[in-house]
Write a protein that holds these residues in place. Structure first.
Motif, PDB file in Angstrom:
ATOM      1  N   ILE A 100       0.863  -1.183   0.000  1.00  0.00           N
ATOM      2  CA  ILE A 100       0.000   0.000   0.000  1.00  0.00           C
ATOM      3  C   ILE A 100       0.895   1.227   0.000  1.00  0.00           C
ATOM      4  O   ILE A 100       1.801   1.343   0.822  1.00  0.00           O
ATOM      5  CB  ILE A 100      -0.908   0.027   1.235  1.00  0.00           C
ATOM      6  CG1 ILE A 100      -1.825  -1.192   1.250  1.00  0.00           C
ATOM      7  CG2 ILE A 100      -1.724   1.302   1.275  1.00  0.00           C
ATOM      8  CD1 ILE A 100      -2.638  -1.301   2.516  1.00  0.00           C
ATOM      9  N   THR A 101       0.640   2.126  -0.921  1.00  0.00           N
ATOM     10  CA  THR A 101       1.372   3.383  -0.932  1.00  0.00           C
ATOM     11  C   THR A 101       0.384   4.528  -0.804  1.00  0.00           C
ATOM     12  O   THR A 101      -0.789   4.395  -1.145  1.00  0.00           O
ATOM     13  CB  THR A 101       2.208   3.562  -2.219  1.00  0.00           C
ATOM     14  OG1 THR A 101       1.331   3.561  -3.345  1.00  0.00           O
ATOM     15  CG2 THR A 101       3.236   2.447  -2.359  1.00  0.00           C
ATOM     16  N   CYS A 102       0.865   5.634  -0.306  1.00  0.00           N
ATOM     17  CA  CYS A 102      -0.013   6.778  -0.076  1.00  0.00           C
ATOM     18  C   CYS A 102       0.780   8.057  -0.258  1.00  0.00           C
ATOM     19  O   CYS A 102       1.950   8.137   0.121  1.00  0.00           O
ATOM     20  CB  CYS A 102      -0.580   6.696   1.341  1.00  0.00           C
ATOM     21  SG  CYS A 102      -1.728   8.018   1.746  1.00  0.00           S
ATOM     22  N   GLN A 103       0.137   9.034  -0.861  1.00  0.00           N
ATOM     23  CA  GLN A 103       0.703  10.381  -0.994  1.00  0.00           C
ATOM     24  C   GLN A 103      -0.313  11.365  -0.452  1.00  0.00           C
ATOM     25  O   GLN A 103      -1.508  11.194  -0.644  1.00  0.00           O
ATOM     26  CB  GLN A 103       0.997  10.707  -2.451  1.00  0.00           C
ATOM     27  CG  GLN A 103       2.102   9.884  -3.054  1.00  0.00           C
ATOM     28  CD  GLN A 103       2.354  10.273  -4.510  1.00  0.00           C
ATOM     29  OE1 GLN A 103       1.486  10.831  -5.167  1.00  0.00           O
ATOM     30  NE2 GLN A 103       3.537   9.974  -4.997  1.00  0.00           N
ATOM     31  N   GLY A 104       0.166  12.392   0.208  1.00  0.00           N
ATOM     32  CA  GLY A 104      -0.732  13.389   0.784  1.00  0.00           C
ATOM     33  C   GLY A 104      -0.860  13.162   2.279  1.00  0.00           C
ATOM     34  O   GLY A 104       0.111  12.862   2.964  1.00  0.00           O
ATOM     35  N   ASP A 105      -2.078  13.278   2.803  1.00  0.00           N
ATOM     36  CA  ASP A 105      -2.332  13.076   4.235  1.00  0.00           C
ATOM     37  C   ASP A 105      -2.471  11.575   4.464  1.00  0.00           C
ATOM     38  O   ASP A 105      -3.531  10.999   4.277  1.00  0.00           O
ATOM     39  CB  ASP A 105      -3.592  13.813   4.670  1.00  0.00           C
ATOM     40  CG  ASP A 105      -3.715  13.859   6.175  1.00  0.00           C
ATOM     41  OD1 ASP A 105      -3.741  12.780   6.804  1.00  0.00           O
ATOM     42  OD2 ASP A 105      -3.771  14.961   6.728  1.00  0.00           O
ATOM     43  N   CYS A 106      -1.376  10.956   4.859  1.00  0.00           N
ATOM     44  CA  CYS A 106      -1.309   9.494   4.908  1.00  0.00           C
ATOM     45  C   CYS A 106      -1.177   8.962   6.306  1.00  0.00           C
ATOM     46  O   CYS A 106      -0.823   9.660   7.232  1.00  0.00           O
ATOM     47  CB  CYS A 106      -0.113   9.018   4.072  1.00  0.00           C
ATOM     48  SG  CYS A 106      -0.265   9.491   2.349  1.00  0.00           S
ATOM     49  N   PHE A 107      -1.453   7.704   6.423  1.00  0.00           N
ATOM     50  CA  PHE A 107      -1.291   6.947   7.663  1.00  0.00           C
ATOM     51  C   PHE A 107       0.138   6.438   7.744  1.00  0.00           C
ATOM     52  O   PHE A 107       0.843   6.371   6.754  1.00  0.00           O
ATOM     53  CB  PHE A 107      -2.254   5.760   7.667  1.00  0.00           C
ATOM     54  CG  PHE A 107      -2.218   4.982   6.389  1.00  0.00           C
ATOM     55  CD1 PHE A 107      -1.272   3.975   6.189  1.00  0.00           C
ATOM     56  CD2 PHE A 107      -3.106   5.267   5.365  1.00  0.00           C
ATOM     57  CE1 PHE A 107      -1.223   3.279   4.998  1.00  0.00           C
ATOM     58  CE2 PHE A 107      -3.049   4.569   4.167  1.00  0.00           C
ATOM     59  CZ  PHE A 107      -2.112   3.566   3.995  1.00  0.00           C
ATOM     60  N   THR A 108       0.542   6.066   8.939  1.00  0.00           N
ATOM     61  CA  THR A 108       1.852   5.463   9.141  1.00  0.00           C
ATOM     62  C   THR A 108       1.651   4.092   9.782  1.00  0.00           C
ATOM     63  O   THR A 108       1.052   3.998  10.848  1.00  0.00           O
ATOM     64  CB  THR A 108       2.729   6.327  10.056  1.00  0.00           C
ATOM     65  OG1 THR A 108       2.846   7.624   9.472  1.00  0.00           O
ATOM     66  CG2 THR A 108       4.099   5.722  10.242  1.00  0.00           C
ATOM     67  N   LEU A 109       2.128   3.054   9.105  1.00  0.00           N
ATOM     68  CA  LEU A 109       2.040   1.716   9.672  1.00  0.00           C
ATOM     69  C   LEU A 109       3.337   1.392  10.401  1.00  0.00           C
ATOM     70  O   LEU A 109       4.417   1.699   9.918  1.00  0.00           O
ATOM     71  CB  LEU A 109       1.811   0.676   8.566  1.00  0.00           C
ATOM     72  CG  LEU A 109       0.480   0.765   7.837  1.00  0.00           C
ATOM     73  CD1 LEU A 109       0.431  -0.242   6.710  1.00  0.00           C
ATOM     74  CD2 LEU A 109      -0.676   0.551   8.795  1.00  0.00           C
TER      75      LEU A 109
END
Length: 111
Positions: A100-109
């Motif tokens: 899972i990748t995310c850009q912007g306001d993202c979660f941290t696993l």
């Protein structure tokens, strides 16, 4: 005016009995915030979706973040993550969490 007297037993009990934990939450869907919801792009299995944050909470028991497109990220107090999609029957297996990748306001696993 009466003075407040606290018995030693009461003070000890108050010190050892846990009280409610305060939660810090931002809910972008109920109109309680004056800011627009933060945006993010989440990609999983080569499918990317632009979305906004619905809520972001954290307390002593863990953290939760929800996105308008249905993705939910939960991390419990033991740092065990769970990623689900509420509109599709998707529970991301632990080996796939790194995909899972995310850009912007993202979660941290947690690692």
């Amino acid at each position: 005016m009466k003075s407040l007297i606290i018995a030693p037993a009461t003070a000890i009990l108050a010190a050892i009995i846990p009280g409610p934990a305060l939660a810090g939450c931002a809910n972008y869907t109920d109109g309680s915030l004056d800011t627009p919801p933060p945006e993010a792009t989440i990609c999983f299995r080569r499918v990317c979706e632009k979305t906004t944050v619905e809520f972001d909470c954290a307390n002593i028991h863990g953290s939760q973040k929800g996105y308008a497109n249905g993705w939910r990220v939960y991390v419990d107090a033991d740092r065990k993550p769970a990623v689900v999609h509420v509109f599709r029957p998707v529970l991301v297996p632990k080996p796939d969490l790194g995909k899972i990748t995310c850009q912007g306001d993202c979660f941290t696993l947690p690692q």
